[in-house]
Design a protein around this motif. Sequence first.
Motif, PDB file in Angstrom:
ATOM      1  N   THR A   8       0.802  -1.225  -0.301  1.00 51.85           N
ATOM      2  CA  THR A   8       0.181  -0.159   0.131  1.00 51.85           C
ATOM      3  C   THR A   8       0.772   1.452  -0.076  1.00 51.85           C
ATOM      4  OG1 THR A   8      -1.595  -1.135   1.179  1.00 51.85           O
ATOM      5  CG2 THR A   8      -1.822   1.274   1.309  1.00 51.85           C
ATOM      6  N   LYS A   9       1.893   1.174   0.698  1.00 53.53           N
ATOM      7  CA  LYS A   9       2.885   2.522   0.940  1.00 53.53           C
ATOM      8  C   LYS A   9       3.449   2.635  -0.508  1.00 53.53           C
ATOM      9  CE  LYS A   9       6.664   4.134   3.643  1.00 53.53           C
ATOM     10  NZ  LYS A   9       7.670   4.018   4.786  1.00 53.53           N
ATOM     11  N   MET A  10       3.804   1.421  -1.183  1.00 51.25           N
ATOM     12  CA  MET A  10       4.427   1.644  -2.470  1.00 51.25           C
ATOM     13  C   MET A  10       3.542   2.299  -3.297  1.00 51.25           C
ATOM     14  SD  MET A  10       6.074  -1.289  -4.729  1.00 51.25           S
ATOM     15  CE  MET A  10       4.345  -2.228  -5.135  1.00 51.25           C
ATOM     16  N   LEU A  11       2.358   1.656  -3.722  1.00 51.13           N
ATOM     17  CA  LEU A  11       1.393   2.364  -4.486  1.00 51.13           C
ATOM     18  C   LEU A  11       1.150   3.902  -4.062  1.00 51.13           C
ATOM     19  CD1 LEU A  11      -1.314  -0.528  -4.762  1.00 51.13           C
ATOM     20  CD2 LEU A  11       0.590   0.050  -6.582  1.00 51.13           C
ATOM     21  N   LEU A  12       1.083   4.244  -2.822  1.00 51.81           N
ATOM     22  CA  LEU A  12       0.897   5.636  -2.699  1.00 51.81           C
ATOM     23  C   LEU A  12       1.849   6.390  -3.100  1.00 51.81           C
ATOM     24  CD1 LEU A  12      -0.730   5.474   1.110  1.00 51.81           C
ATOM     25  CD2 LEU A  12      -1.961   6.148  -1.015  1.00 51.81           C
ATOM     26  N   ALA A  13       2.930   6.067  -2.926  1.00 51.32           N
ATOM     27  CA  ALA A  13       4.174   6.706  -3.545  1.00 51.32           C
ATOM     28  C   ALA A  13       4.384   6.758  -5.071  1.00 51.32           C
ATOM     29  CB  ALA A  13       5.780   5.593  -3.042  1.00 51.32           C
ATOM     30  N   MET A  14       3.853   5.812  -5.651  1.00 51.10           N
ATOM     31  CA  MET A  14       3.833   5.529  -7.182  1.00 51.10           C
ATOM     32  C   MET A  14       2.682   6.470  -7.469  1.00 51.10           C
ATOM     33  SD  MET A  14       4.855   1.765  -7.889  1.00 51.10           S
ATOM     34  CE  MET A  14       5.095   2.009  -9.606  1.00 51.10           C
ATOM     35  N   ALA A  15       1.701   6.685  -6.816  1.00 54.17           N
ATOM     36  CA  ALA A  15       0.582   7.604  -7.159  1.00 54.17           C
ATOM     37  C   ALA A  15       1.351   8.938  -7.247  1.00 54.17           C
ATOM     38  CB  ALA A  15      -0.415   7.156  -6.356  1.00 54.17           C
ATOM     39  N   GLN A  16       1.876   9.406  -6.144  1.00 54.90           N
ATOM     40  CA  GLN A  16       2.213  10.698  -6.171  1.00 54.90           C
ATOM     41  C   GLN A  16       3.055  10.854  -7.485  1.00 54.90           C
ATOM     42  OE1 GLN A  16       4.189  10.783  -2.199  1.00 54.90           O
ATOM     43  NE2 GLN A  16       2.409  11.140  -1.235  1.00 54.90           N
ATOM     44  N   GLY A  17       3.967   9.948  -7.767  1.00 53.06           N
ATOM     45  CA  GLY A  17       4.784  10.153  -8.952  1.00 53.06           C
ATOM     46  C   GLY A  17       3.875  10.260 -10.082  1.00 53.06           C
ATOM     47  N   SER A 184      13.292  -5.916  -5.819  1.00 46.64           N
ATOM     48  CA  SER A 184      12.166  -6.466  -6.398  1.00 46.64           C
ATOM     49  C   SER A 184      11.884  -5.713  -7.878  1.00 46.64           C
ATOM     50  CB  SER A 184      10.920  -6.575  -5.618  1.00 46.64           C
ATOM     51  OG  SER A 184       9.823  -7.002  -6.514  1.00 46.64           O
ATOM     52  N   THR A 185      11.484  -6.298  -8.929  1.00 50.76           N
ATOM     53  CA  THR A 185      11.244  -5.594 -10.265  1.00 50.76           C
ATOM     54  C   THR A 185       9.836  -5.271 -10.150  1.00 50.76           C
ATOM     55  OG1 THR A 185      10.700  -7.765 -11.311  1.00 50.76           O
ATOM     56  CG2 THR A 185      12.912  -6.911 -11.242  1.00 50.76           C
ATOM     57  N   MET A 186       8.961  -5.575  -9.109  1.00 53.78           N
ATOM     58  CA  MET A 186       7.478  -5.444  -9.119  1.00 53.78           C
ATOM     59  C   MET A 186       7.376  -4.108  -9.445  1.00 53.78           C
ATOM     60  SD  MET A 186       4.444  -6.274  -6.597  1.00 53.78           S
ATOM     61  CE  MET A 186       4.862  -7.955  -6.549  1.00 53.78           C
ATOM     62  N   PRO A 187       7.914  -2.939  -8.677  1.00 54.84           N
ATOM     63  CA  PRO A 187       7.463  -1.580  -8.482  1.00 54.84           C
ATOM     64  C   PRO A 187       7.531  -1.235 -10.360  1.00 54.84           C
ATOM     65  CG  PRO A 187       8.733  -2.089  -7.097  1.00 54.84           C
ATOM     66  CD  PRO A 187       8.759  -3.329  -7.573  1.00 54.84           C
ATOM     67  N   LEU A 188       8.517  -1.864 -10.833  1.00 53.40           N
ATOM     68  CA  LEU A 188       8.921  -1.356 -12.295  1.00 53.40           C
ATOM     69  C   LEU A 188       7.650  -1.910 -13.340  1.00 53.40           C
ATOM     70  CD1 LEU A 188      12.727  -2.075 -12.582  1.00 53.40           C
ATOM     71  CD2 LEU A 188      11.553   0.101 -12.508  1.00 53.40           C
ATOM     72  N   PHE A 189       7.277  -3.089 -12.971  1.00 48.50           N
ATOM     73  CA  PHE A 189       6.164  -3.588 -13.653  1.00 48.50           C
ATOM     74  C   PHE A 189       4.807  -2.778 -13.490  1.00 48.50           C
ATOM     75  CE2 PHE A 189       8.935  -7.368 -13.953  1.00 48.50           C
ATOM     76  CZ  PHE A 189       8.933  -7.680 -15.127  1.00 48.50           C
ATOM     77  N   ILE A 190       4.700  -2.185 -12.200  1.00 51.97           N
ATOM     78  CA  ILE A 190       3.582  -1.460 -11.839  1.00 51.97           C
ATOM     79  C   ILE A 190       3.471  -0.149 -12.629  1.00 51.97           C
ATOM     80  CG2 ILE A 190       2.328  -0.486 -10.158  1.00 51.97           C
ATOM     81  CD1 ILE A 190       3.323  -2.923  -8.013  1.00 51.97           C
ATOM     82  N   ALA A 191       4.801   0.354 -12.471  1.00 52.10           N
ATOM     83  CA  ALA A 191       4.740   1.469 -13.378  1.00 52.10           C
ATOM     84  C   ALA A 191       4.546   1.545 -15.075  1.00 52.10           C
ATOM     85  CB  ALA A 191       6.261   2.303 -13.244  1.00 52.10           C
ATOM     86  N   GLY A 192       4.870   0.180 -15.422  1.00 48.56           N
ATOM     87  CA  GLY A 192       4.544  -0.070 -16.753  1.00 48.56           C
ATOM     88  C   GLY A 192       3.034  -0.116 -16.998  1.00 48.56           C
TER      89      GLY A 192
END
Length: 217
Positions: A8-17, A184-192
């Motif tokens: 959840t924290k990762m998604l929030l950070a990526m949402a801000q980006g 982990s490569t998951m954040p990169l896939f989520i960004a994609g």
Amino acid sequence: MNSLEKFTKMLLAMAQGTVVSIEVFFLTLLFAIPLAMIICMGRMSKVFVLNKSIKFLLLIVRGTPLMLQLICVYFIPSMFLGLNLDRFVAAIIALSVNYACYFAEIYRGGFESIPVGQYEACKVLGYSSSQRFFHIICPQVIKRIVPPMGNEVMTLVKDTALVQVIGVVELLQISKTTSSRLFSTMPLFIAGVFYLLMNALVVIVFNKIEKKLSYYK
């Protein structure tokens, strides 16, 4: 912190980006679209100096990497003029000029694709220059340039990631940082996925525009 909280924290950070990426995207379009028309008129001008100057500008902008342009716009004013541009402002300036040059050539192709006979017919029918441009020529040009404009706008969505080169923290930068921290490569896939969704919206918008302009076929 459990896995769900980390995710959840990762998604929030990526949402801000993502918000920053969207801001860069819309501000670039806001400035690039009208600037492109000015550049297009200069490129089509019969004034020799103006025409050659615009051609030279187009050569430089379209012939060099966007990443290099971002670096130049941010660092050169500081090095030679003592002017410290905000990173975000520098990113918008560089992207706007870059895309305005590409859009300008698309505009030019649209205008030059209109048969000369239509201009002559407008003159015979007594249309003023503004009536000819806005009511006859412009709608046809818009119809013809929608597909290539759509391609460039989709590219812009992805090019917003390049602003990280001058320190603007956007979606891809956050995903790379998160990926390194979590191993982990998951954040990169989520960004994609985020970029894919944004481009899917662009496709939907341009498809609707094409459909509305279909009566010009």
